[in-house]
Design an enzyme around this catalytic site. Structure first.
Site, PDB file in Angstrom:
ATOM      1  N   CYS A   1       0.919  -1.300   0.097  1.00 16.33           N
ATOM      2  CA  CYS A   1      -0.203   0.573  -0.243  1.00 16.33           C
ATOM      3  C   CYS A   1       0.500   0.922  -0.185  1.00 16.33           C
ATOM      4  CB  CYS A   1      -1.210   0.022   0.923  1.00 16.33           C
ATOM      5  SG  CYS A   1      -2.033  -1.349   1.222  1.00 16.33           S
TER       6      CYS A   1
ATOM      7  N   HIS B   1      -2.983   7.225   2.253  1.00 17.81           N
ATOM      8  CA  HIS B   1      -3.629   5.708   2.577  1.00 17.81           C
ATOM      9  C   HIS B   1      -4.663   5.770   2.642  1.00 17.81           C
ATOM     10  CE1 HIS B   1      -4.058   1.444   1.152  1.00 17.81           C
ATOM     11  NE2 HIS B   1      -3.859   1.472   2.486  1.00 17.81           N
TER      12      HIS B   1
ATOM     13  N   ASN C   1     -10.335   0.266   0.802  1.00 12.11           N
ATOM     14  CA  ASN C   1      -8.570   0.260   0.752  1.00 12.11           C
ATOM     15  C   ASN C   1      -8.780  -0.022  -0.589  1.00 12.11           C
ATOM     16  OD1 ASN C   1      -6.728  -0.523   0.759  1.00 12.11           O
ATOM     17  ND2 ASN C   1      -6.335  -1.059   2.632  1.00 12.11           N
TER      18      ASN C   1
END
Ligand code: ACO
Length: 329
Positions: free
Chosen positions: A114, A252, A282
């Site tokens: 990520c 993020h 996500n």
């Protein structure tokens, strides 16, 4: 020529059409809309039913090129971040290059989970600073639905699919980055593919090589709430500015509670944090690039603004980029 910073000539994103709402997860998991919203801030995610990762990346890239007014032939380097690529090889970057007809580019993937888009921005800026490369197409494309264990309520509800892209050139604005890896050998988050049996012996060892995501949510949560503020502070320090000098932070999009906790630790008001987690969940390395494009298209981020992009993920990787936004337009 030695560039100090980056110009973001154009951005784009692509999201699959299928919307998976919290209510849909209630039909196959012991969970509730109320639990998911309270613990994560998520309400919906997009799921790529039939669209491969490279295709999502290509669509985002086409929008970024269009926005930048740059032709595929002008691209010197394609950097694609993904941990959910369709092929072990060739890279997603090479697949996208072929679709775009970016015949003058060289292309490669970057795997930093990520934190991938932040790692790629750092790498892009270093390539541009050498002067060997003039124009970079950075793409982040992910289909977490391909690695999500939909029987595990602790992780199933978190992940979505999508892609974001940016066309980058050198610039003379502020730029600093701070990247870190805190290796935990996959203990707290991993996705391991099974090994095949070989005609020579050996074979698939007993273990967790399921091809699906395993995550110790509580441990990753603790890590993320420490890593995010640490990375932002480190990048600001290298840029010679205070955290209070930032106009916007694009984090993020892993969990709204992580973002809020980090904002509090940094003493940054929530109005300065760009968030779209409620719509997309996500999307791993794509989340920052999608949020960057949305924030620019909404006119929220303007030329001259000091922005910070901060990511963290499996590895454990984390890092932040601080830059003055310049569009070159
Ligand atoms: N619905 C209902 N209950 C649930 C669900 C669910 N979807 N998931 C977990 N629970 C239950 C648990 O079973 C537990 O019940 P118990 O107390 O009876 O055992 C209870 O809720 C609390 O569980 P926790 O895991 O402590 O819940 P938490 O508040 O920590 O939230 C979450 C879990 C959302 C995963 C959180 O820990 C988190 O966000 N962690 C970080 C995730 C992250 O940032 N990942 C980024 C990296 S991703 C990448 O790199 C690809």
């Amino acid at each position: 020529m030695n560039f100090l910073g980056l110009t973001i000539l154009g951005t784009g994103h692509y999201l699959p059409e299928y919307i998976a709402s919290n209510r849909e997860y209630e039909t196959f998991l012991d969970t509730s809309d109320e639990w998911i919203v309270t613990r994560t801030g998520m309400r919906e995610r997009r799921i790529a039913l039939d669209t491969p990762v490279w295709k999502m990346g290509e669509m985002a890239a086409r929008k970024a090129l269009d926005d930048a007014g740059v032709s595929p032939e002008e691209i010197d380097l394609i950097l694609c971040t993904t941990v959910t690529g369709d092929f072990r090889y060739p890279s997603a970057a090479c697949l996208i290059q072929g679709q775009l007809g970016a015949k003058n580019a060289f292309a490669m993937d970057i795997a930093a989970a990520c934190a991938g888009s932040v790692y790629a921005l750092d790498m892009a800026r270093r390539y541009l600073a050498t002067g060997d490369v003039k124009t970079i197409l950075q793409i982040s494309a992910e289909a977490l639905s391909q690695t999500t264990d939909y029987t595990d309520r602790g992780t199933a509800i978190l992940f979505g699919d999508g892609a974001g892209a940016a066309v980058l050139r050198g610039g003379d604005g502020l730029f600093a980055s701070a990247l870190f890896s805190a290796p935990d050998c996959g203990q707290n988050i991993h996705c391991a593919f099974p090994r095949r049996s070989l005609p020579f012996g050996g074979g698939t060892p007993a273990g967790e090589e399921t091809g699906l995501t395993y995550m110790n949510g509580r441990e990753v949560y603790k890590f993320a709430t420490r890593a995010m503020p640490a990375a932002v502070q480190a990048a600001c320090q290298r840029a010679g500015i205070g955290v209070e000098d930032l106009d916007y932070i694009i984090p993020h999009q892993a969990n709204l509670r992580i973002i809020e906790t980090a904002a509090k630790a940094l003493k940054v008001p929530l109005e300065k944090i760009c968030v779209n987690i409620q719509k997309y969940g996500n999307t791993s390395s794509a989340s920052i690039m999608i949020c960057l494009d949305e924030s620019l298209r909404e006119g929220r981020i303007k030329a001259g603004d000091r922005i910070c992009m901060v990511g963290f993920g499996a590895g454990l990787t984390y890092g932040a980029v601080v830059m003055e936004y310049q569009s070159g337009k």
